[in-house]
Design an enzyme around this catalytic site. Structure first.
Site, short mmCIF file in Angstrom:
data_model
loop_
_atom_site.label_atom_id
_atom_site.label_comp_id
_atom_site.label_asym_id
_atom_site.label_seq_id
_atom_site.Cartn_x
_atom_site.Cartn_y
_atom_site.Cartn_z
N GLU A 78 -8.94 16.68 -60.70
CA GLU A 78 -10.39 16.73 -60.87
C GLU A 78 -10.84 17.97 -61.63
O GLU A 78 -10.31 19.05 -61.43
CB GLU A 78 -11.08 16.67 -59.51
CG GLU A 78 -10.80 15.40 -58.71
CD GLU A 78 -11.29 14.13 -59.41
OE1 GLU A 78 -12.14 14.23 -60.30
OE2 GLU A 78 -10.80 13.04 -59.04
N CYS A 141 -14.18 13.34 -50.65
CA CYS A 141 -13.35 14.10 -51.59
C CYS A 141 -14.21 15.03 -52.44
O CYS A 141 -13.90 16.22 -52.58
CB CYS A 141 -12.53 13.15 -52.46
SG CYS A 141 -11.24 12.27 -51.54
N HIS A 168 -6.68 13.80 -56.79
CA HIS A 168 -6.67 12.46 -56.21
C HIS A 168 -5.32 11.80 -56.47
O HIS A 168 -4.74 11.97 -57.55
CB HIS A 168 -7.77 11.60 -56.82
CG HIS A 168 -9.06 11.63 -56.07
ND1 HIS A 168 -10.24 12.09 -56.61
CD2 HIS A 168 -9.35 11.26 -54.79
CE1 HIS A 168 -11.20 11.99 -55.71
NE2 HIS A 168 -10.70 11.50 -54.60
#
Length: 217
Positions: A78, A141, A168
């Site tokens: 991310e 998340c 992830h």
């Protein structure tokens, strides 16, 4: 160097969470860095609070959080966490905030401070698919990605520098049984190796490398 690695408990009707299974299998040391492992609840607020407690206890240099994303086919690193909770499903305690800030009056977003492109290149060099992701969603998340980044920013401003980021990972193969055809998955062995390589990249790269990792849309 100390690296705190977190993984969620199962949620959304799943009996297993690959993030938690992954951190259990990580070694206690990678390239000289001490690896601290922490299970966190899939619960708004409590997830970040548990990480904060461990940060205050261990004073890590890095916090790397791992989360399951059933629609992802690779190790997805991310880039950013945004200041919004907009939960499509309830968390594990029935909370379902909609259009609420993660941190009241906090910045709109935080870019992660880990070397995300170096991580992706290192993982791909290990023959494991990986890519940059520009959204961590709006569930737990992202809540953790943003919440820990907020803590890291405050600590850094106080002269206690800390980096943070989020990765992830896909479902495990056993999780896709009974799900729609072509639902992606990845073996636990490959996920663990990918996260080990990601941590190696974190240890080896104080700043990021300059390679393209963007998307057209």
């Amino acid at each position: 160097m100390k690296i705190l690695v977190t993984g969620f408990d199962p949620f959304g009707g799943e009996k297993i969470n690959p993030a938690l299974e992954t951190i259990k299998l990580l070694p206690n040391e990678i390239l000289g860095a001490k690896i601290i492992k922490l299970e966190i609840p899939t619960v708004i607020g409590k997830s970040v609070a548990k990480i904060k407690d461990m940060i205050e206890k261990e004073n890590p240099d890095v916090v790397l959080s791992i989360g399951q994303a059933g629609n992802r086919a690779d190790i997805s690193v991310e880039r950013i966490g945004i200041n919004i909770d907009d939960c499509r499903i309830p968390d594990n305690e029935g909370n379902q905030p909609i259009d609420e800030p993660v941190v009241k009056d906090g910045p709109a977003a935080y870019f992660v401070t880990l070397p995300i492109k170096a991580i992706v290149e290192k993982v791909k060099a290990g023959k494991i698919p990986a890519s940059i992701s520009n959204t961590a969603g709006t569930f737990i998340c992202n809540h953790v990605c943003y919440g820990v980044a907020h803590i890291a920013a405050a600590r850094t401003a106080q002269g206690k520098p800390m980096k943070s980021g989020f990765i992830h990972i896909p479902f495990l193969p056993e999780q896709v049984i009974g799900k729609p055809a072509l639902t992606p998955s990845m073996s636990l062995e490959m996920i663990v190796k990918g996260i080990e390589l990601a941590i190696e990249a974190i240890v080896q790269n104080n700043s990021d490398i300059k390679v393209s990792g963007g998307k057209i849309c």
